[in-house]
Motif scaffolding. Sequence first.
Motif, PDB file in Angstrom:
ATOM      1  N   CYS A   1      42.827  26.190   2.255  1.00 38.25           N
ATOM      2  CA  CYS A   1      41.399  26.099   1.917  1.00 38.25           C
ATOM      3  C   CYS A   1      40.952  27.293   1.083  1.00 38.25           C
ATOM      4  N   VAL A   2      41.398  28.480   1.455  1.00 35.27           N
ATOM      5  CA  VAL A   2      41.029  29.684   0.706  1.00 35.27           C
ATOM      6  C   VAL A   2      41.607  29.621  -0.700  1.00 35.27           C
ATOM      7  N   LEU A   3      42.872  29.226  -0.831  1.00 32.06           N
ATOM      8  CA  LEU A   3      43.491  29.123  -2.160  1.00 32.06           C
ATOM      9  C   LEU A   3      42.799  28.066  -3.019  1.00 32.06           C
ATOM     10  N   ALA A   4      42.443  26.949  -2.415  1.00 32.51           N
ATOM     11  CA  ALA A   4      41.740  25.903  -3.162  1.00 32.51           C
ATOM     12  C   ALA A   4      40.366  26.407  -3.604  1.00 32.51           C
ATOM     13  N   ALA A   5      39.684  27.133  -2.720  1.00 35.27           N
ATOM     14  CA  ALA A   5      38.368  27.681  -3.076  1.00 35.27           C
ATOM     15  C   ALA A   5      38.506  28.702  -4.204  1.00 35.27           C
TER      16      ALA A   5
ATOM     17  N   LEU B   1      32.597  31.141  -2.830  1.00 38.63           N
ATOM     18  CA  LEU B   1      33.648  31.061  -1.811  1.00 38.63           C
ATOM     19  C   LEU B   1      33.052  30.819  -0.430  1.00 38.63           C
ATOM     20  N   LEU B   2      31.972  31.514  -0.110  1.00 37.42           N
ATOM     21  CA  LEU B   2      31.328  31.310   1.195  1.00 37.42           C
ATOM     22  C   LEU B   2      30.814  29.882   1.334  1.00 37.42           C
ATOM     23  N   ALA B   3      30.191  29.373   0.281  1.00 43.11           N
ATOM     24  CA  ALA B   3      29.668  28.008   0.337  1.00 43.11           C
ATOM     25  C   ALA B   3      30.801  27.007   0.511  1.00 43.11           C
ATOM     26  N   ARG B   4      31.895  27.252  -0.177  1.00 49.01           N
ATOM     27  CA  ARG B   4      33.011  26.322  -0.111  1.00 49.01           C
ATOM     28  C   ARG B   4      33.769  26.405   1.204  1.00 49.01           C
ATOM     29  N   LEU B   5      33.787  27.588   1.795  1.00 50.79           N
ATOM     30  CA  LEU B   5      34.569  27.794   3.020  1.00 50.79           C
ATOM     31  C   LEU B   5      33.731  27.683   4.290  1.00 50.79           C
ATOM     32  N   ALA B   6      32.410  27.576   4.156  1.00 53.22           N
ATOM     33  CA  ALA B   6      31.547  27.460   5.328  1.00 53.22           C
ATOM     34  C   ALA B   6      31.833  26.145   6.036  1.00 53.22           C
ATOM     35  N   PRO B   7      31.831  26.179   7.352  1.00 51.73           N
ATOM     36  CA  PRO B   7      32.048  24.929   8.084  1.00 51.73           C
ATOM     37  C   PRO B   7      30.926  23.928   7.790  1.00 51.73           C
ATOM     38  N   THR B   8      31.291  22.685   7.645  1.00 49.19           N
ATOM     39  CA  THR B   8      30.284  21.662   7.397  1.00 49.19           C
ATOM     40  C   THR B   8      29.779  21.150   8.735  1.00 49.19           C
ATOM     41  N   PRO B   9      28.468  20.947   8.859  1.00 49.58           N
ATOM     42  CA  PRO B   9      27.928  20.470  10.142  1.00 49.58           C
ATOM     43  C   PRO B   9      28.411  19.036  10.410  1.00 49.58           C
ATOM     44  N   THR B  10      28.684  18.800  11.661  1.00 51.98           N
ATOM     45  CA  THR B  10      29.098  17.445  12.075  1.00 51.98           C
ATOM     46  C   THR B  10      27.959  16.798  12.826  1.00 51.98           C
ATOM     47  N   ALA B  11      28.098  15.526  13.120  1.00 53.47           N
ATOM     48  CA  ALA B  11      27.057  14.798  13.849  1.00 53.47           C
ATOM     49  C   ALA B  11      26.805  15.413  15.218  1.00 53.47           C
TER      50      ALA B  11
END
Length: 182
Positions: A117-121, A168-178
């Motif tokens: 994930c970090v490399l992709a970001a 990078l922070l926006a891309r690596l931040a956890p996405t909220p789930t239901a």
Amino acid sequence: MGSDEELMLAAGLGDRGAFAELVTRHHARAFRVASRFSQDREEAADIVQESFLKVLAAAPRYRPNAAFTTYLFRVIANLCTDNRRKRRPEPEEEIQDRPSERPSPLDSLLRDERLACVLAALRSLPPRQRLAVILKYNEETSYKEIAGVLETSEKGVERLLARARESLLARLAPTPTATDKT
């Protein structure tokens, strides 16, 4: 042996030994920068080789207005950017095998996923931001030298790094789930 700038001036006068010394001094760092930018060791080796050839060809015209490494990294940055433009979208990087001293397969999988994930970001950043991040955080290069490489001001480097960190922070931040919303 002399400073990098003195060696480069000597190389400009035809001293191949002086140029060989420059290559010896800076090859490893140049390769690290190119490989972190391209994420491909073979491409990075080609970039470094081409960079040193370009530097050698320009040696008779070299004027030590900045540190030699600034000049070298500018050549590397331009070649990395040019190669990126020529290439198709990058495939996801293959995750390297880790030593068997891992605490557990699950921990290893989570670590590898985070690394991917970090490399992709990092790959998703614009080239100038990506290079600024690599030079600052992987190579511990000064703002002044990065500014020289990217042909901007130190304030410009600060802005590039700030935008890169935000992305990078926006891309690596956890996405909220239901379940997070309940």
